[in-house]
Design a protein around this motif. Structure first.
Motif, PDB file in Angstrom:
ATOM      1  N   PRO A  78       0.717  -1.406   0.145  1.00  0.00           N
ATOM      2  CA  PRO A  78       0.096  -0.014  -0.004  1.00  0.00           C
ATOM      3  C   PRO A  78       1.033   1.169  -0.220  1.00  0.00           C
ATOM      4  N   SER A  79       0.496   2.112  -0.870  1.00  0.00           N
ATOM      5  CA  SER A  79       1.183   3.617  -1.080  1.00  0.00           C
ATOM      6  C   SER A  79       0.811   4.279   0.516  1.00  0.00           C
ATOM      7  N   GLU A  80      -0.304   4.080   1.357  1.00  0.00           N
ATOM      8  CA  GLU A  80      -0.660   4.752   2.109  1.00  0.00           C
ATOM      9  C   GLU A  80      -1.405   3.844   3.093  1.00  0.00           C
ATOM     10  N   ILE A  81      -1.046   4.034   4.535  1.00  0.00           N
ATOM     11  CA  ILE A  81      -1.715   2.979   5.360  1.00  0.00           C
ATOM     12  C   ILE A  81      -2.631   3.945   6.158  1.00  0.00           C
ATOM     13  N   ASP A  82      -3.913   3.194   6.214  1.00  0.00           N
ATOM     14  CA  ASP A  82      -5.025   3.937   7.031  1.00  0.00           C
ATOM     15  C   ASP A  82      -5.569   2.948   8.152  1.00  0.00           C
ATOM     16  N   MET A  83      -5.291   3.140   9.272  1.00  0.00           N
ATOM     17  CA  MET A  83      -5.606   2.145  10.494  1.00  0.00           C
ATOM     18  C   MET A  83      -7.008   2.575  11.019  1.00  0.00           C
ATOM     19  N   THR A  84      -7.667   3.493  10.348  1.00  0.00           N
ATOM     20  CA  THR A  84      -9.023   4.006  11.010  1.00  0.00           C
ATOM     21  C   THR A  84      -9.989   2.974  10.309  1.00  0.00           C
ATOM     22  N   ASN A  85      -9.820   2.254   9.501  1.00  0.00           N
ATOM     23  CA  ASN A  85     -10.786   1.147   8.819  1.00  0.00           C
ATOM     24  C   ASN A  85     -11.359   0.294  10.010  1.00  0.00           C
ATOM     25  N   TYR A  86     -10.470  -0.047  11.077  1.00  0.00           N
ATOM     26  CA  TYR A  86     -10.857  -1.127  12.064  1.00  0.00           C
ATOM     27  C   TYR A  86     -11.666  -0.226  13.022  1.00  0.00           C
ATOM     28  N   SER A  87     -11.414   0.802  13.403  1.00  0.00           N
ATOM     29  CA  SER A  87     -12.128   1.534  14.278  1.00  0.00           C
ATOM     30  C   SER A  87     -13.279   2.213  13.798  1.00  0.00           C
ATOM     31  N   VAL A  88     -13.328   2.297  12.488  1.00  0.00           N
ATOM     32  CA  VAL A  88     -14.667   2.895  12.134  1.00  0.00           C
ATOM     33  C   VAL A  88     -15.709   1.688  11.936  1.00  0.00           C
ATOM     34  N   GLY A  89     -14.918   0.603  11.555  1.00  0.00           N
ATOM     35  CA  GLY A  89     -15.679  -0.713  10.936  1.00  0.00           C
ATOM     36  C   GLY A  89     -16.334  -1.266  12.368  1.00  0.00           C
ATOM     37  N   TRP A  90     -15.258  -1.022  13.376  1.00  0.00           N
ATOM     38  CA  TRP A  90     -16.223  -1.758  14.805  1.00  0.00           C
ATOM     39  C   TRP A  90     -17.483  -0.916  15.322  1.00  0.00           C
ATOM     40  N   PRO A 257     -21.280 -13.112  10.059  1.00  0.00           N
ATOM     41  CA  PRO A 257     -21.564 -12.893   8.323  1.00  0.00           C
ATOM     42  C   PRO A 257     -22.763 -11.941   7.944  1.00  0.00           C
ATOM     43  N   VAL A 258     -23.751 -12.199   8.751  1.00  0.00           N
ATOM     44  CA  VAL A 258     -24.885 -11.287   8.448  1.00  0.00           C
ATOM     45  C   VAL A 258     -24.669  -9.912   8.603  1.00  0.00           C
ATOM     46  N   ALA A 259     -23.840  -9.521   9.757  1.00  0.00           N
ATOM     47  CA  ALA A 259     -23.579  -8.110  10.102  1.00  0.00           C
ATOM     48  C   ALA A 259     -22.455  -7.555   8.796  1.00  0.00           C
ATOM     49  N   LEU A 260     -21.778  -8.462   8.427  1.00  0.00           N
ATOM     50  CA  LEU A 260     -20.674  -8.033   7.054  1.00  0.00           C
ATOM     51  C   LEU A 260     -21.404  -7.740   5.978  1.00  0.00           C
ATOM     52  N   ARG A 261     -22.709  -8.510   5.657  1.00  0.00           N
ATOM     53  CA  ARG A 261     -23.505  -8.069   4.485  1.00  0.00           C
ATOM     54  C   ARG A 261     -23.999  -6.678   4.569  1.00  0.00           C
ATOM     55  N   THR A 262     -24.286  -6.113   5.795  1.00  0.00           N
ATOM     56  CA  THR A 262     -24.915  -4.821   5.995  1.00  0.00           C
ATOM     57  C   THR A 262     -23.903  -3.579   5.670  1.00  0.00           C
ATOM     58  N   PHE A 263     -22.643  -4.100   5.493  1.00  0.00           N
ATOM     59  CA  PHE A 263     -21.715  -2.999   5.000  1.00  0.00           C
ATOM     60  C   PHE A 263     -22.062  -2.855   3.500  1.00  0.00           C
ATOM     61  N   PRO A 274     -14.107  -0.337   5.907  1.00  0.00           N
ATOM     62  CA  PRO A 274     -14.550  -0.965   7.075  1.00  0.00           C
ATOM     63  C   PRO A 274     -15.127  -2.531   7.035  1.00  0.00           C
ATOM     64  N   MET A 275     -15.517  -2.870   5.959  1.00  0.00           N
ATOM     65  CA  MET A 275     -15.966  -4.227   5.642  1.00  0.00           C
ATOM     66  C   MET A 275     -14.789  -4.998   5.316  1.00  0.00           C
ATOM     67  N   PHE A 276     -13.769  -4.826   4.798  1.00  0.00           N
ATOM     68  CA  PHE A 276     -12.637  -5.787   4.682  1.00  0.00           C
ATOM     69  C   PHE A 276     -11.825  -5.676   6.078  1.00  0.00           C
ATOM     70  N   ALA A 277     -11.896  -4.748   6.763  1.00  0.00           N
ATOM     71  CA  ALA A 277     -11.095  -4.734   8.301  1.00  0.00           C
ATOM     72  C   ALA A 277     -12.120  -5.904   9.130  1.00  0.00           C
ATOM     73  N   MET A 278     -13.411  -5.767   8.965  1.00  0.00           N
ATOM     74  CA  MET A 278     -14.123  -6.497   9.776  1.00  0.00           C
ATOM     75  C   MET A 278     -14.127  -8.110   9.489  1.00  0.00           C
ATOM     76  N   SER A 279     -13.815  -8.199   8.108  1.00  0.00           N
ATOM     77  CA  SER A 279     -13.908  -9.345   7.578  1.00  0.00           C
ATOM     78  C   SER A 279     -12.638 -10.180   8.066  1.00  0.00           C
ATOM     79  N   ILE A 280     -11.506  -9.294   8.196  1.00  0.00           N
ATOM     80  CA  ILE A 280     -10.216 -10.015   8.881  1.00  0.00           C
ATOM     81  C   ILE A 280     -10.303 -10.335  10.163  1.00  0.00           C
ATOM     82  N   VAL A 281     -11.279  -9.419  10.933  1.00  0.00           N
ATOM     83  CA  VAL A 281     -11.525  -9.587  12.309  1.00  0.00           C
ATOM     84  C   VAL A 281     -12.075 -10.934  12.531  1.00  0.00           C
TER      85      VAL A 281
END
Length: 307
Positions: A78-90, A257-263, A274-281
């Motif tokens: 990645p050319s730019e790292i953004d850690m906020t996806n995990y906090s936003v997705g949570w 799995p159902v919650a991921l669909r709502t993204f 955020p959906m990819f971040a929560m998929s990893i979680v």
């Protein structure tokens, strides 16, 4: 007179016999061709492994990218790292994502308990008990494996709706307590049949009934099959989407799995980062279950097929 000893001239037959008796000349084989062949095999396996893992690696890398760069920059660096996806997705949904993980954990634990207890008891009955129609019911049980879930989901929904079980975890847990997973019953039956019956006979001489034989002999000896059942149940139940989507309607009852669909939004405004971040979680428990249970999984599958 001096005697002259003439050495006999060897004939063609004698030379042929000597050639047959002589040990064959062993040519030393160079190890380099075998090493090159082994190196090519390993290189091919590594290439296939990278090809299979590429989507997962891309998902992991994309979870650290800003949403606007996920599909514009498809590189694995990645050319730019953004850690906020995990906090936003949570906290992006109506409830914290931990609520949905907890719902999945409750269903998984109930399914584990049901399959381990009910399927092992049914397998013991098919493997050790003699009752009328055992072969017929065993064949019916095997045929139920071929039924897709789409065939039985409508009758199940009607039944659970009349029982007022919709929007509860009961439709997803109670059937497991009734030994409805024929695959695990068949798996344990094959394992139980490999245990010598002399152990049962010795236990009966000591006054044990079927209950004590099942608890004190069969279950301790069938740990590989039980571990295989537990691992498969965990993975299949955790990743289940269709049945959980049918029976769980309220947002507070959603699983991971159902919650991921709502993204995902049908209008195109999906929160990919955020959906990819929560998929990893949500993949972390599955990865840990397979990592720590791999040896039991391989051992259980191998031993159930050996007679």
């Amino acid at each position: 007179m001096t005697e002259v000893h003439v050495r006999p001239t060897p004939t063609a037959t004698t030379l042929s016999a000597l050639a047959d008796e002589a040990p064959p000349v062993q040519h030393r084989r160079s190890p380099w061709p075998d090493r090159r062949r082994s190196a090519l095999k390993h290189a091919g396996l590594i290439a296939l492994c990278v090809l299979m893992l590429y989507p997962l690696i891309w998902l992991l890398v994309s979870s650290f990218k800003p949403t606007e760069l996920i599909f514009r920059d498809v590189s694995l660096i990645p050319s730019e790292i953004d850690m906020t996806n995990y906090s936003v997705g949570w906290n992006a949904l109506q409830y914290p994502f931990g609520r949905y993980l907890m719902n999945s954990a409750i269903i998984v634990l109930g399914s584990l308990l049901g399959n381990l207890v009910a399927c092992s008891m049914a397998a013991y009955a098919f493997a050790r008990l003699e009752f009328r129609g055992r072969k017929l019911w065993f064949a019916v049980m095997l045929m139920s494996i071929m039924l897709p879930i789409h065939v039985i989901i409508v009758p199940q929904y009607v039944l659970f709706s009349k029982l007022d079980w919709i929007n509860t975890f009961l439709p997803l847990i109670v059937p497991k307590l009734l030994a409805t997973d024929a695959f695990f019953i068949f798996l344990m039956v094959q394992f139980f049949r490999g245990i010598p019956k002399e152990l049962d006979e010795a236990a009966r001489l000591d006054g044990c009934g079927h209950g004590r034989i099942y608890l004190r002999i069969m279950l301790p000896l069938s740990l590989p099959a039980l571990a295989t059942t537990a691992i498969f149940t965990f993975i299949w139940t955790w990743n289940d989407f269709f049945s959980q989507l049918i029976f769980l309607i309220r947002p507070d009852m959603y699983t991971a799995p159902v919650a991921l669909r709502t993204f995902m939004d049908s209008t195109g405004a999906s929160s990919w980062g955020p959906m990819f971040a929560m998929s990893i979680v949500s993949l972390i428990p599955v990865f840990l279950a397979f990592l720590f249970g791999q040896k039991y999984l391989v051992k259980g599958i191998a031993t159930t097929g050996i007679k």
